[in-house]
Structure formats: structure tokens, C-alpha cells
Scaffold this motif. Structure first.
Motif, PDB file in Angstrom:
ATOM      1  N   ALA A  38       0.856  -1.185   0.000  1.00 36.20           N
ATOM      2  CA  ALA A  38       0.000   0.000   0.000  1.00 36.20           C
ATOM      3  C   ALA A  38       0.889   1.230   0.000  1.00 36.20           C
ATOM      4  CB  ALA A  38      -0.908   0.001   1.222  1.00 36.20           C
ATOM      5  N   SER A  39       0.569   2.198  -0.857  1.00 36.11           N
ATOM      6  CA  SER A  39       1.342   3.435  -0.891  1.00 36.11           C
ATOM      7  C   SER A  39       0.985   4.333   0.282  1.00 36.11           C
ATOM      8  CB  SER A  39       1.111   4.173  -2.209  1.00 36.11           C
ATOM      9  OG  SER A  39      -0.269   4.465  -2.384  1.00 36.11           O
ATOM     10  N   ALA A  40      -0.094   4.001   1.014  1.00 35.29           N
ATOM     11  CA  ALA A  40      -0.460   4.727   2.229  1.00 35.29           C
ATOM     12  C   ALA A  40      -0.534   3.746   3.392  1.00 35.29           C
ATOM     13  CB  ALA A  40      -1.774   5.489   2.039  1.00 35.29           C
ATOM     14  N   GLN A  41      -1.718   3.157   3.669  1.00 39.67           N
ATOM     15  CA  GLN A  41      -1.902   2.374   4.885  1.00 39.67           C
ATOM     16  C   GLN A  41      -2.433   0.968   4.579  1.00 39.67           C
ATOM     17  OE1 GLN A  41      -4.180   4.619   7.821  1.00 39.67           O
ATOM     18  NE2 GLN A  41      -3.582   6.536   6.826  1.00 39.67           N
ATOM     19  N   GLY A  42      -1.984   0.020   5.421  1.00 39.44           N
ATOM     20  CA  GLY A  42      -2.488  -1.346   5.319  1.00 39.44           C
ATOM     21  C   GLY A  42      -1.957  -2.086   4.108  1.00 39.44           C
ATOM     22  N   GLY A  43      -0.729  -2.629   4.232  1.00 46.06           N
ATOM     23  CA  GLY A  43      -0.126  -3.329   3.087  1.00 46.06           C
ATOM     24  C   GLY A  43      -0.974  -4.473   2.589  1.00 46.06           C
ATOM     25  N   ALA A  44      -1.630  -5.206   3.500  1.00 49.63           N
ATOM     26  CA  ALA A  44      -2.530  -6.292   3.108  1.00 49.63           C
ATOM     27  C   ALA A  44      -3.985  -5.906   3.323  1.00 49.63           C
ATOM     28  CB  ALA A  44      -2.207  -7.570   3.877  1.00 49.63           C
ATOM     29  N   ILE A  45      -4.312  -5.377   4.533  1.00 54.17           N
ATOM     30  CA  ILE A  45      -5.705  -5.062   4.875  1.00 54.17           C
ATOM     31  C   ILE A  45      -5.774  -3.695   5.540  1.00 54.17           C
ATOM     32  CG2 ILE A  45      -7.710  -5.723   6.258  1.00 54.17           C
ATOM     33  CD1 ILE A  45      -6.720  -8.605   6.177  1.00 54.17           C
ATOM     34  N   HIS A  46      -6.743  -2.883   5.094  1.00 52.84           N
ATOM     35  CA  HIS A  46      -7.081  -1.640   5.787  1.00 52.84           C
ATOM     36  C   HIS A  46      -8.579  -1.669   6.045  1.00 52.84           C
ATOM     37  CE1 HIS A  46      -7.070   3.076   5.861  1.00 52.84           C
ATOM     38  NE2 HIS A  46      -7.347   2.525   7.035  1.00 52.84           N
ATOM     39  N   THR A  47      -8.959  -1.534   7.320  1.00 52.18           N
ATOM     40  CA  THR A  47     -10.377  -1.631   7.645  1.00 52.18           C
ATOM     41  C   THR A  47     -10.811  -0.459   8.511  1.00 52.18           C
ATOM     42  OG1 THR A  47     -12.098  -2.978   8.695  1.00 52.18           O
ATOM     43  CG2 THR A  47      -9.868  -3.143   9.601  1.00 52.18           C
ATOM     44  N   GLN A  48     -11.996   0.069   8.191  1.00 48.91           N
ATOM     45  CA  GLN A  48     -12.615   1.135   8.960  1.00 48.91           C
ATOM     46  C   GLN A  48     -14.059   0.746   9.254  1.00 48.91           C
ATOM     47  OE1 GLN A  48     -12.322   4.598   6.481  1.00 48.91           O
ATOM     48  NE2 GLN A  48     -10.196   5.029   7.056  1.00 48.91           N
ATOM     49  N   ALA A  49     -14.467   0.859  10.503  1.00 51.96           N
ATOM     50  CA  ALA A  49     -15.866   0.693  10.916  1.00 51.96           C
ATOM     51  C   ALA A  49     -16.446  -0.655  10.536  1.00 51.96           C
ATOM     52  CB  ALA A  49     -16.734   1.811  10.333  1.00 51.96           C
ATOM     53  N   ARG A  50     -15.644  -1.688  10.528  1.00 48.47           N
ATOM     54  CA  ARG A  50     -16.140  -3.031  10.242  1.00 48.47           C
ATOM     55  C   ARG A  50     -15.384  -4.027  11.120  1.00 48.47           C
ATOM     56  NH1 ARG A  50     -18.600  -5.143   5.551  1.00 48.47           N
ATOM     57  NH2 ARG A  50     -18.133  -3.171   4.528  1.00 48.47           N
ATOM     58  N   THR A  51     -16.090  -4.921  11.753  1.00 47.97           N
ATOM     59  CA  THR A  51     -15.449  -5.946  12.576  1.00 47.97           C
ATOM     60  C   THR A  51     -14.627  -6.875  11.689  1.00 47.97           C
ATOM     61  OG1 THR A  51     -17.187  -5.886  14.242  1.00 47.97           O
ATOM     62  CG2 THR A  51     -15.875  -7.901  14.107  1.00 47.97           C
ATOM     63  N   VAL A  52     -13.395  -7.169  12.107  1.00 46.27           N
ATOM     64  CA  VAL A  52     -12.529  -8.088  11.362  1.00 46.27           C
ATOM     65  C   VAL A  52     -12.071  -9.191  12.302  1.00 46.27           C
ATOM     66  CG1 VAL A  52     -10.408  -8.356  10.048  1.00 46.27           C
ATOM     67  CG2 VAL A  52     -11.754  -6.259   9.813  1.00 46.27           C
ATOM     68  N   ASN A  53     -12.343 -10.438  11.914  1.00 50.41           N
ATOM     69  CA  ASN A  53     -11.933 -11.609  12.683  1.00 50.41           C
ATOM     70  C   ASN A  53     -10.976 -12.446  11.845  1.00 50.41           C
ATOM     71  OD1 ASN A  53     -13.669 -11.007  14.904  1.00 50.41           O
ATOM     72  ND2 ASN A  53     -15.391 -11.820  13.732  1.00 50.41           N
ATOM     73  N   ILE A  54      -9.765 -12.636  12.350  1.00 48.68           N
ATOM     74  CA  ILE A  54      -8.738 -13.379  11.617  1.00 48.68           C
ATOM     75  C   ILE A  54      -8.365 -14.622  12.424  1.00 48.68           C
ATOM     76  CG2 ILE A  54      -6.402 -13.311  10.675  1.00 48.68           C
ATOM     77  CD1 ILE A  54      -6.709 -10.260  10.422  1.00 48.68           C
ATOM     78  N   ALA A  55      -8.547 -15.793  11.838  1.00 50.87           N
ATOM     79  CA  ALA A  55      -8.166 -17.082  12.456  1.00 50.87           C
ATOM     80  C   ALA A  55      -8.785 -17.237  13.834  1.00 50.87           C
ATOM     81  CB  ALA A  55      -6.653 -17.211  12.515  1.00 50.87           C
ATOM     82  N   THR A  56     -10.070 -16.999  13.941  1.00 54.45           N
ATOM     83  CA  THR A  56     -10.734 -17.106  15.246  1.00 54.45           C
ATOM     84  C   THR A  56     -11.455 -18.433  15.441  1.00 54.45           C
ATOM     85  OG1 THR A  56     -12.657 -15.962  14.298  1.00 54.45           O
ATOM     86  CG2 THR A  56     -11.026 -14.614  15.444  1.00 54.45           C
ATOM     87  N   ASP A  57     -11.304 -19.361  14.489  1.00 56.87           N
ATOM     88  CA  ASP A  57     -12.006 -20.644  14.617  1.00 56.87           C
ATOM     89  C   ASP A  57     -11.178 -21.692  15.351  1.00 56.87           C
ATOM     90  OD1 ASP A  57     -10.079 -21.171  12.735  1.00 56.87           O
ATOM     91  OD2 ASP A  57     -11.445 -22.023  11.240  1.00 56.87           O
ATOM     92  N   GLY A  58      -9.925 -21.385  15.691  1.00 58.59           N
ATOM     93  CA  GLY A  58      -9.095 -22.304  16.462  1.00 58.59           C
ATOM     94  C   GLY A  58      -8.300 -23.291  15.637  1.00 58.59           C
ATOM     95  N   THR A  59      -8.555 -23.384  14.341  1.00 54.87           N
ATOM     96  CA  THR A  59      -7.842 -24.361  13.502  1.00 54.87           C
ATOM     97  C   THR A  59      -7.154 -23.726  12.298  1.00 54.87           C
ATOM     98  OG1 THR A  59      -9.838 -24.827  12.196  1.00 54.87           O
ATOM     99  CG2 THR A  59      -9.455 -26.184  14.145  1.00 54.87           C
TER     100      THR A  59
END
Length: 623
Positions: A488-509
Motif C-alpha cells: 500500500a502506498s499509504a496504509q495497510g499493506g494487506a488489509i485496511h479496515t474502517q468501521a467493520r469488525t474483522v476476525n482473523i483465524a478465530t475458529d481455532g484451527t
């Protein structure tokens, strides 16, 4: 006198000698003629056979032979060497094409050799179709056997000229079956096509079945086309549910799929065939309530507008299915065309709320290559349900002109699922947001399976940008997911999120990896502003960088004053790993600041190893 008698005796013996030669020659001549003639190959006995249609379904009373149809022959044959001998490589056998008992004939030609296999599936020879017969030639694998049971299956090249509703004996080799035929004349009646003797021989139930089939197929539901004129005729016929292209085709205008119509457009066995369009316009447009499947095609835009437009509403819900189809070079960001959303596919549903949304399914080995638009270089969807699965590939798509979001996918108020082995590679451009996916407004997005985001780029969110959502909308990322070399030439090379819930690898597997992603400002891998961000066990951040005097080599969490929630939660046996990440300013691995971000953050079971920052917090900076 003695001399004359001697001369006569010599003359008599010479005559007898020549007469003997003539007799011997006449006796040998038929034998030499026999040996000089070509000897036909022996016939291969057939033990069983069946005819298969283009869908590989066996011909039956419910699936009768059509005069315009093409069929494959699958036959089991017995190959026997001459008594006292062995089979040898180069041995040739023959098999006649199917033969109708009384009316019509079969014809076929197949020049390219196909395999002859034994019952174990081993290739023991090859065969071709020529001169109304099938010639089988053995190879070395058949050598030294006395006999072999073999199987052949032709391509779908057999055709018949029987054009009436009838049940008739068909013979292949010495094997005979009763086969149902159906004609194309809508006013034919089965009883009128059979004489009294045939009716006596034909079971009443069979006549009834064929008659019913005949009535259903009076106007065939499938149409093979090779020209634009044939395509237009098939499209205009509301009874046609499948159009099969037998050649590439160029459209002269956008082809509309009418309200209430369900249609499949596909290629024959020689596909995929290419569909181009002459004017700068969409290839296809679905009116509200239309249903279209595109299968085994190449939709070629030729660097101008193209692809598909889908209109839908709660009252007239449309659906689009894409299977093993490529959209390429569809560039909708063209001046004065009025086509700015979705380079390849644009979906718009006037419904407010998800009930009644248009539905889109993309699957198989579909691909979206080098498409462009102001919004959604490959696909733009406003109010829709979208599933992308299989091995679908997105590559080289981008947003241009005045557009700012979704170089590949632009989803506004969309419920979406991306799963299996979908890949996003080399999409996006600097100065625009969301190199692979932009989520705008409401709607939930689920990413699972083995999805890969690699070498995508944008101003914000090199792979994914979430903007303008709400706290009830969520981005769920679970599975074996990779974010690699995005920038990203500004923010968040992979992910940039605003005002949205983000869950990453929360299933335990799950095993979610962020590898070597970069940003010029905040969050080398992830930038989260005013959101709930959950990072679970099995997540790895390795080699990510925030460049140019900025913070959060792997993750940057920022609050403008709103309540945020940031949890990094591993388990005793599966940690969250931050290693080899770096920031030019603060927080080599994590930077948390602004508002109440620090007071609401929880970090446990995390390995923070070998990270670096130039100023504060080589591992974590909390402000």
C-alpha cells in the motif's frame, strides 16, 4: 520319311510341353490372384455397447436419439489371436458402425487416434473411424497374449439420419439393442410412423414413453450454433434453454436475457470458444428476473467495454452462474460509454436490504484477467449475494480514471463468500483503494479455504480495503489463507479496515499468514481504524514493513475517539507469531494508539520475536 517322322515327333513333344505349361499357369493364376488381393482385418466381436449423448448420458427411452444430435459409442470387444498364435503389435481389427435394422443410417469420422484400453485401464492400442468403420491397431502392450478384452469410446461424432419417432433395432457387431429415436417435426405422431407390424412388435409402454418424449422435445431445448445468425435464432426461441457454441462468435450488439428466461451458453467439446463483440458494449445483459449460466467460454473484451450486466430487484430476482469461463480485456472505464462499474461483470439490485438480492456464483477454473473499470476492475456488485469458489483466478485487474475503489472486486452492501483455492495475483494500482477487494457500506464477507492474495497493490489496503461499513458488518478470515507481498502506498499493506469488525483465524484451527507485506505509512500488514479486530491462534506475521518514518510493522490499531476492541488471542499450544517485522518509526510488530485503543486491547499467547523499529517499541508501541 524317317526324317519327316522325327520332325513330327519333335513337334508333337514341343506342343505337349507348351500345353503343360499353359495348364500349370492356369492352375497357379487363381492362387496368385488370391494372394495379391487385400485381406480385410478380422472383425472384433462386441460383448456389450451403449450410445452416449453430449452430456455423457446413455441413450434410453427417456433420452432418445435425435436426428441433429451427436453421440459417442462405448463398446467392449474381445480380441482373439489366430489359433496357435499370439497377438502382436501392429495387429489390426475392424468394427462396423451401428446399423439400423430398417430405416436410416449412422455415419462418423474420427481421424485423430483414440486409446484402446484393457479392463485394467492400460492402453493396448489405438483406433480411428474411417470409411464407415472403426479400425483398431494394437501396440506392444498387447504382445504375446492369446486374447484380450478391450474397451473403446469414440468422441461424440456419430450421427443418424433417422428423423421420426420410432423404436428400432440397432446392431453393433453381433449385439442388438432396441433404441428409441425422436424426430424434429413437431406434427409427427409416433403411431403414424409405425406400420401395423411395427406396432405389434413395439411394447405399448415404449410407444407411450417415446410419444411423451416426442411431445416434450417437439422444439428442442438445446441448440448448437456456429454463426451469429444461428445464435440470434436460438436466443429468440424461448424454448431453448441451452445454446452450444461450436465455433468462436462475434456479437453485433448486447444480447439481452429476457425476464423469466433461464439460459445456459456453453461450448461444445472443442471449446472453450471465444465470444467477442463489435461495438463498445456489454456482451450480455440480464433483465430483471433473468437467469444466465456461462460455461466453458472466453469472454474477450478487446480492450473496450464488454462482459455482463445484471439487473435485479426483489420482485424480479436475477441470477448469474460462471463456470470454467474466462473474462479478459474487458475495460469499462471508457469515456462517453456510460459503463463505469465492473469491467467484466456489473451487478445492480434495486432492493433495499438483502432479501431478494441478485445471486452470483463463480466456480471451477474461471479467470478474470486484465479487466478495468472506475469501480471494480473485474466485478462491481451493489446489493447482491456472491459466492466465488473453485480455482478461480483474478490477475492484472485494476481501477483507472476517476474511480477509487476495488481494483478487482467492488462490493457495496454485498453478502459474499470467497473460498477454496481462489487466487488474487498482481491486481491493483497505486492511488486506488483495495487491490483485490473493496468492501463498501454494509454486508458481510467470509474468506475461507486456501485463498491466496499475492502481489496486489493499492493506496490503502493492498489486498483488502473496508470502508464506510458499520459495526454489525464483519470480515471473517479463516482457513489456510495467505497474504504475501502485497503493498500500500499509504496504509495497510494487506488489509485496511474502517468501521467493520474483522476476525482473523478465530475458529481455532486456521493458519493465516501475512508474509512480506509493506505500507508506506501505517500497518505493514494490517491497518485498523475504529473497529473491532480479533486475531486468533495460528496467525503468523513475518517480514512485514511500515516504511518512511511510520508505525506498526505488522499491525497498526488506531482510534479517533470511538471505542475499539483489539484482541490478539493465541492458545497454550498454538500461539500468534510476530517475527522479523519492522517499522521506520514505532512498533516494529504492533503499534496501538489514539483514543481508548490501548485500554481495550488484550494480547496473550503471542510470540513477538526479532522485530525492529527505529524509534519506540521494537516489538510493541502503545500510546
Amino acid at each position: 520319311m524317317i526324317e519327316n517322322k522325327s520332325i513330327k515327333l519333335i513337334r508333337s513333344k514341343l506342343i505337349s510341353f507348351f500345353l503343360g505349361l499353359i495348364l500349370v499357369f492356369n492352375a497357379i493364376l487363381p492362387l496368385t490372384s488370391v494372394f495379391a488381393e487385400d485381406v480385410s482385418p478380422p472383425t472384433a466381436p462386441v460383448t456389450s455397447w451403449q450410445l452416449l449423448d453430449l452430456e455423457n448420458q446413455a441413450v434410453s427411452e427417456e433420452n432418445p436419439v435425435e436426428v441433429e444430435g451427436a453421440y459417442a459409442l462405448r463398446a467392449e470387444v474381445h480380441l482373439q489371436a489366430l489359433k496357435g498364435l499370439k497377438l502382436r503389435a501392429g495387429d489390426v481389427y475392424q468394427l462396423a458402425l451401428p446399423e439400423n435394422s430398417e430405416i436410416g443410417a449412422w455415419s462418423a469420422e474420427q481421424i485423430a487416434p483414440k486409446d484402446v484400453v484393457n479392463k485394467l485401464g492400460e492402453v493396448i492400442g489405438s483406433f480411428v473411424i474411417q470409411d464407415q468403420g472403426i479400425l483398431l491397431t494394437l501396440n506392444e502392450a498387447a504382445t504375446d497374449f492369446d486374447q484380450i478384452d478391450a474397451v473403446i469410446q469414440t468422441d461424440a461424432v456419430l450421427t443418424t439420419d433417422v428423423d421420426k419417432a420410432v423404436i428400432q433395432e440397432v446392431q453393433v457387431g453381433d449385439s442388438v439393442q432396441n433404441i428409441a429415436f425422436v424426430g424434429l417435426q413437431p406434427d409427427l405422431d409416433l403411431a403414424s410412423t409405425l406400420n401395423e407390424e411395427e406396432i405389434d412388435k413395439t411394447p405399448a409402454q415404449s410407444i407411450e414413453n417415446v410419444t411423451k418424449t416426442r411431445q416434450v422435445r417437439a422444439l428442442p431445448s438445446e441448440r448448437s450454433v456456429a454463426t451469429l445468425a444461428e445464435f440470434d435464432q436460438a436466443l429468440a426461441d424461448e424454448n431453448v434453454t441451452k445454446i452450444i457454441l461450436t465455433a468462436d462468435i462475434t456479437l453485433d450488439a448486447t444480447k439481452e436475457i429476457a425476464t423469466g428466461r433461464t439460459l445456459t451458453i456453453t461450448s461444445d467439446g472443442n471449446g472453450p470458444h471465444q465470444v467477442t463483440i463489435t461495438p463498445s458494449a456489454r456482451h450480455f445483459k440480464l433483465l430483471q428476473g433473468a437467469n444466465l449460466t456461462l460455461e466453458n467460454l472466453v469472454i474477450e473484451g478487446q480492450n473496450k467495454p464488454g462482459g455482463v450486466r445484471v439487473d435485479s430487484s426483489s420482485a424480479e430476482r436475477s441470477s448469474l452462474t460462471i463456470t470454467n469461463t474466462t473474462f479478459q480485456n474487458c475495460k469499462s472505464a471508457q469515456a462517453n460509454t456510460g459503463v463505469n462499474f465492473g469491467g467484466a461483470i456489473d451487478i445492480y439490485d434495486s432492493t433495499v436490504g438483502p432479501i431478494g438480492y441478485a445471486t452470483v456464483l463463480i466456480k471451477g477454473t474461471s479467470a478474470f484477467l486484465n479487466n478495468q473499470a472506475y469501480y471494480g476492475g473485474a466485478i462491481a456488485a451493489r446489493n447482491a449475494w456472491i459466492t466465488i469458489e473453485g480455482e478461480t483466478n483474478f490477475s492484472g485487474n485494476m481501477v483507472v480514471g476517476d474511480g477509487w475503489g476495488g481494483s478487482t472486486l467492488f462490493f457495496q452492501n454485498v453478502e459474499s463468500e470467497i473460498k477454496d483455492k481462489v487466487t488474487f495475483t498482481g491486481n491493483g494500482t497505486t492511488g486506488k483503494e483495495g487491490g483485490a477487494l473493496m468492501l463498501y457500506g454494509g454486508g458481510n464477507a467470509v474468506i475461507s479455504g486456501n485463498v491466496t492474495f499475492e502481489s496486489n497493490k493499492a493506496s490503502n489496503g493492498g489486498a483488502i480495503m473496508s470502508r464506510g461499513g458499520n459495526t454489525t458488518s464483519a470480515l471473517e478470515i479463516n482457513g489456510d489463507i495467505k497474504f504475501k507481498n502485497n503493498s500500500a502506498s499509504a496504509q495497510g499493506g494487506a488489509i485496511h479496515t474502517q468501521a467493520r469488525t474483522v476476525n482473523i483465524a478465530t475458529d481455532g484451527t486456521s493458519n493465516v499468514e501475512f508474509l512480506n507485506n509493506t505500507s508506506s505509512q501505517y500497518g505493514g500488514a494490517v491497518e485498523a481504524t475504529d473497529v473491532t479486530l480479533e486475531i486468533g491462534a495460528g496467525t503468523i506475521f513475518d517480514g512485514n514493513k511500515a516504511l518512511y518514518s511510520n508505525s506498526g510493522g505488522a499491525v497498526h490499531v488506531y482510534s479517533t475517539g470511538a471505542t475499539v476492541k483489539f484482541n490478539v488471542t493465541g492458545t497454550a499450544t498454538r500461539h500468534v507469531i510476530f517475527r522479523n517485522n519492522s517499522a521506520a518509526s514505532c512498533g516494529g510488530a504492533l503499534c496501538i494508539h489514539g483514543g481508548n485503543a490501548a485500554s481495550t486491547s488484550v494480547i496473550k499467547y503471542a510470540d513477538i520475536v526479532n522485530n525492529y523499529s527505529r524509534n519506540f517499541g521494537g516489538g510493541i508501541d502503545i500510546d
